[in-house]
Each structure stands twice: as C-alpha cells, then as structure tokens.
Design a protein around this motif. Structure first.
Motif, PDB file in Angstrom:
ATOM      1  N   VAL A  46      33.760 -12.307 -65.101  1.00 43.77           N
ATOM      2  CA  VAL A  46      32.761 -11.672 -64.501  1.00 43.77           C
ATOM      3  C   VAL A  46      32.941 -10.056 -64.642  1.00 43.77           C
ATOM      4  O   VAL A  46      33.902  -9.513 -64.239  1.00 43.77           O
ATOM      5  N   VAL A  93      26.368 -15.871 -59.041  1.00 42.30           N
ATOM      6  CA  VAL A  93      26.321 -15.871 -60.397  1.00 42.30           C
ATOM      7  C   VAL A  93      27.522 -16.651 -61.126  1.00 42.30           C
ATOM      8  O   VAL A  93      27.159 -17.049 -62.261  1.00 42.30           O
ATOM      9  N   VAL A 102      29.316 -13.178 -67.493  1.00 49.04           N
ATOM     10  CA  VAL A 102      28.346 -12.874 -66.621  1.00 49.04           C
ATOM     11  C   VAL A 102      28.491 -11.656 -66.240  1.00 49.04           C
ATOM     12  O   VAL A 102      29.608 -11.161 -65.577  1.00 49.04           O
ATOM     13  N   GLN A 156      32.813 -18.110 -70.748  1.00 49.13           N
ATOM     14  CA  GLN A 156      31.367 -17.779 -70.477  1.00 49.13           C
ATOM     15  C   GLN A 156      31.578 -16.477 -69.899  1.00 49.13           C
ATOM     16  O   GLN A 156      32.475 -16.042 -69.090  1.00 49.13           O
ATOM     17  N   LYS A 206      26.778 -20.233 -63.863  1.00 44.89           N
ATOM     18  CA  LYS A 206      27.581 -20.542 -65.313  1.00 44.89           C
ATOM     19  C   LYS A 206      28.239 -21.847 -65.643  1.00 44.89           C
ATOM     20  O   LYS A 206      28.646 -22.308 -66.633  1.00 44.89           O
TER      21      LYS A 206
END
Length: 600
Positions: free
Chosen positions: A184, A98, A79, A77, A102
C-alpha cells in the motif's frame, strides 16, 4: 538585450516520472534496490517503509517507479491511497477499503460468512444468506460496515476481523508465511493535515498490522515528528511513537552538484530554454533552488508562461525576462524593491556592497576605483558622510552603522550573497539595467511564486484572518495576497486612508498591513494608522516598505506596529495573527463606531 526569435517554449508538467528514460535524478536504480528489499522481505510482513524527503525532492517519482517494479513481481498487488482526500475516520475506512479491494471477492465473501455464522457482525450490517451468490449484496454489506465504523467502535473491530480472516487464506499452513503481498503506497502523508496523518498512522498500527501487508509512506519525517500527540510532550517521544510505526526509512539523498546541473539541463532541453541557460546560471539555479526538482520546474514554467502570455517580452528579449524571473523567484524582496523604487535600484544595490567593503577596509581601497566612487556616491545619497583620511576606527564604524540602518532590509540580508550579486551584474551595464527595471515597473511579472515555502513543511492555514492591506502602489503585493487568500484568509485592499476608514466598519479587519510613503509623503502610512486607531482599530499592524531605517522603526513602534521590507516576514506575521484569532474568527467591534459613521 537584443530582440531575437526565440521560438516556442514549452511548459513542464509536475507529474512523478515513471518512464526511466526521463529520469534525470537516477531514481530508477534506487527504486530497483528498494523493490528487491521489499520483495525479498515479504515473509516478514507486516512492515512499513518510509520514503523520507522534503517537498519537491522526488519522493513521488521514486514511489511510482517502485510501484511499477513491484506490480510486475509474482504474488504482489500494489494499491495507492490518496491521503489528501481522507479526514477523520474516513482515513481508516478508506485504507481498509483499498486493501480489501485487492483481495479475491470469494475470499472476502467467505470471511463475511464466517463472521456472520459466529455472530460477530453487528445488527447494523445486514447480509443475507444468499450473499455467496451476489457480489452486489457483498458490496452493499461492505458499505454498511464502512458507514457504521464512523459511529461504532465495535464495527471497526469487525472490519479488522474481516480483514484478518480474508488474509488468512493467503497464509501457507505449513510455513505460516503469506503467499501473497499487498503493498500500500501512501504519498504526502506529512501534507494532509495533522488529524488525518495521525488517523492513518493509527490505522496502520491498529488495524492493518497483519501478515501479507506492507506500507510505503511518502513523507517528511521531520514534519511528522512535530505533530502534537495526546499525552506526548517532547519531540523525542513523538519520534519514538513514529519508530513503532515505521520499521525502516529511506531518506532522499542530497543530489551532487553534477547531478543537479544535469537535471537542470534536462528540464531546459524539454522546455526548449537550453540556449538561454549558461553554465553559471545553471550553477546559480542549482544552488539557490537547493537541487529541488519542483522549484526548478516552477521557475522555468514561470519564464515560459511570461514569455508566451506577454508579447512585449518578444521585443525586449528572452534573456532579460529569464533573469527577471530568476530575481523574482530567488530574491523576491530585492525584486520588490526594484518595483517600488525609481532609478537604477539594482546598480545601487551593487554600490552598497562596494561602500560596505570600503568602510570595512577603512578606506584602504583606492578611491580612484570606479566601483568605490559609486559606493561613496551612494553613501552621500543616503546622508552618510564618507570618513576622510586619518579618521579613527569609531568614525568608520559609525558610518557603516548609519549606512546599514538606512538601506533596504533586503539589501542587508543579500549583501554577501555572491549568486545574487552575480545575477545583478549579469543584467548588463547601467543603461541595460535601467531599461529592464523600468520595463518591470511598467508591467510587473504576473506568474509570481508563492512566498510561503512548502519545503518547510505543511503549508499554514490563515482561516479567520481578515486582513486590510493599504498601499497606493499594489504591484508586487499580489504574490503574498494570493498566497494568503488561497489558504483561507480574507484580504481587502485599498489605496489610501480614506478608503481604509470606509472599509474598517464594513470589513471589520483583525490585522492590517500598510505601506509608508505615498505620493511624496513619507509619513502617510504612519498618519493613516493613527487615524485608524482613533477610529477604533486596535488590532495588530505591520508596515511593509522597501525602505526601513532605525527612525522608521521608532515611528512604527510609536503607533504600535512593526515594520519590514521582507515579503517572507509579512507571511510569517500574517500566520502569527491567524493563529491568534479566536475560533469564532471575530475581533471585537471597533471601540468608536460613531467615529466611522461620521465619515460615511
């Protein structure tokens, strides 16, 4: 410079390049390799990778391409966290939010329930027994936790526990390795303010140093290493601190000349300016912009905007405009000299170099040479007597010192810059040069670049600076004034001493910039500052003039001021004055306000 139909030019955007077909610096290959590195190392999370590079070198483009590649990999993932919008504790809460955003809501809900059942949630976070059936209540509980974190250290630890418990569901019980990874991306960390940058680093190290999380930071590590930290006194200690946070860094390499030239051609093609850029101009832009993509795009965009907004350039010719924009962006002090003087200033600059070469060679070059004659004529115009044949070394050196002391400071700094001289020569013969310079004096370029170079690090603030600027010909000062006001300074302008005295009592400036000569009076600026001193102004002052000589330096010093012809020096000086302003941003009242009142 003939008038031709140039067609419609097009502005370039400043967005990071995500489409590999538009990648002019070959970043996609690097992004692919970094993606493989991160994906192959996900069992080693947590870790932090820094994409290290100066402003405008393509960090965001590389990070966007890296994000797109990783987003297509299984069990990953991605972000993005906008460091610009964070300040103080909101940097920590924003980062945690944030990351949790996710995760699977069911996983977060169960983690909340475990904290509640183990009585680890504080009374400030109210979460009902039916939270399992209500995502709305879960969101409300998260918001309560974020709000409490700003005032309660225990709430921050609760948030870390919540995150750890949520990520535990990702860990393979057999191998102990995370089955999923959140990457991230934090861009522009070096430009979001010192307190916020430190807060984000602390958040990464203390709260988000957990299996399953990887960080990619876009920053200039040399800027971060200069941030003052509590209890840390030396640069080496700051670098050691950063090494505890960043496990690996990739430094944006300096692009080769061929790559930079290819990039410029690509931008020129997109902006439809390719037919104007000769190979020598491409090479000049590449060197003087240091291969920085953002600087190249700003330069081309300034040309496009000027051409489209000022129809007079369509008659004059796009080629002359392009060279004017190059002069303005790359050599702003010489450009300003042209605006504030008369005649063939550009030609005089070329003659200055010829004169210096002749003096340094002690007259060995033939005096019949046209360029040497131009240099000798320039010496005479500045009151320097060209040494005759048989003169001793001391006379040659004295003449050189006199000439250097009487020409513009910008000329002295650029006299050995081959690119600058080539650009001036490319303006054409004297009649064409003079026509272009007179055109600029009548209508100066309006899309001025900022004189503060953001590539040097975080752009300075000028909060608290109240600057009074006196100049009867303000054209050419706009770029500096706009840059100062955009960063918090208050600037008031006036054209003579009378207006300056009126503003002194009303505006109460704590810094002053002034020209020197006005309407043929080469003492007007010095006399004006004396009048302001008598009226009570005791603050710092700087004379900004296209002509700086040793005599003018003595006169400036006599009235307690500095003098320069460099716009960059004006900005540096203003920054120093802003830094010296007390937190109240107020200077003491003028010593003699009654003197001002008498003039009202």
């Amino acid at each position: 410079m003939v008038a031709v139909d140039e067609g419609e030019f097009v502005l370039l955007n400043d967005l990071p390049v995500e489409d590999q077909t538009l990648d002019l610096l070959g970043t996609s290959m690097v992004a692919g390799e970094l993606a493989n590195l991160i994906y192959g190392s996900r069992a080693s999370t947590p870790f932090v990778l820094a994409v290290d590079g100066r402003w405008g070198t393509g960090k965001s483009t590389l990070m966007r391409q890296l994000s797109d590649i990783l987003a297509g990999r299984p069990a990953v993932q991605t972000v993005w966290f906008n460091a610009w919008t964070a300040s103080g504790v909101s940097a920590l809460t924003g980062l945690l939010k944030v990351v949790l955003g996710k995760l699977d809501r069911n996983v977060v809900r169960r983690a909340f329930r475990r904290l509640r059942d183990n009585e680890l949630l504080g009374s400030s976070v109210r979460i009902g027994a039916t939270v399992a059936a209500s995502f709305f209540r879960l969101d409300r509980a998260l918001d309560q936790l974020w709000a409490q974190m700003s005032v309660d250290a225990r709430a921050r630890e609760q948030a870390r526990e919540l995150l750890r418990n949520s990520l535990d569901a990702w860990v393979d019980e057999t191998t102990g390795e995370p089955r999923h990874t959140i990457v991230v991306f934090v861009d522009d960390l070096d430009r979001c303010g010192e307190a916020t940058a430190i807060e984000i680093c602390e958040a990464i190290k203390l709260y988000l140093d957990l299996p399953g999380i990887a960080f990619v930071l876009g920053c200039d590590l040399s800027v971060l290493s200069r941030i003052p930290l509590s209890g840390i006194e030396t640069g080496a200690q700051v670098r050691e601190y950063l090494e505890k946070i960043v496990q690996v860094s990739y430094q944006i390499p300096v692009a080769s000349e061929a790559t930079v030239a290819s990039m410029i051609r690509g931008y020129a093609a997109r902006s439809r300016t390719g037919h104007l850029l000769t190979e020598p101009l491409i090479a000049l832009i590449g060197r003087q912009c240091a291969g920085n993509p953002r600087r190249v795009k700003r330069l081309l965009n300034s040309f496009v905007a000027e051409y489209q907004l000022d129809p007079h350039w369509r008659q004059f010719g796009a080629d002359g405009l392009l060279k004017s924009v190059l002069l303005q962006h790359l050599y702003p002090d010489l450009y300003r000299d042209i605006l504030h003087t008369a005649g063939d200033t550009a030609g005089d600059f070329l003659a200055y170099r010829h004169a210096r070469n002749w003096l340094l060679g002690r007259g060995q070059l033939s005096s019949d040479d046209e360029s040497i004659r131009a240099g000798q004529d320039l010496m005479t115009s500045y009151g320097v007597v060209p040494p005759g044949g048989g003169a001793d070394l001391e006379l040659w050196e004295r003449a050189l010192g006199q000439l250097d002391g009487r020409v513009s400071e910008a000329w002295r700094l650029l006299v050995d810059n081959e690119d600058c001289h080539r650009l001036i020569r490319d303006l054409g013969p004297e009649d064409e040069r003079l026509r272009l310079q007179n055109r600029l004096r009548r209508r100066p370029l309006s899309t001025a670049p900022t004189p503060l170079d953001p590539s040097a690090g975080t752009e300075p603030r000028f909060d608290g600076l109240r600057l009074l600027w006196v100049d009867d010909k303000p054209a050419g000062n706009e770029m500096t004034i706009e840059s100062l006001t955009a960063r918090g300074a208050q600037v008031r302008t006036c054209v003579d001493t009378r207006q300056a005295l009126d503003l002194l009592l009303m505006f109460r400036p704590n810094a002053l910039v002034s020209d020197v000569g006005r309407d043929g009076d080469d003492q007007a600026g010095f006399d004006g500052l004396r009048a302001l001193r008598e009226a009570g102004y005791s603050g710092p002052a700087l004379f900004f003039s296209s002509y700086v000589s040793d005599e003018r330096r003595r006169q400036a010093d006599a009235v307690g001021a500095e003098i320069t012809s460099s716009a960059a020096r004006v900005s540096e000086w203003a920054q120093a004055q802003a830094a010296a302003v007390p937190s109240t941003g107020r200077q003491r009242s003028p010593d003699a306000p009654e003197a001002l009142a008498r003039r009202k």
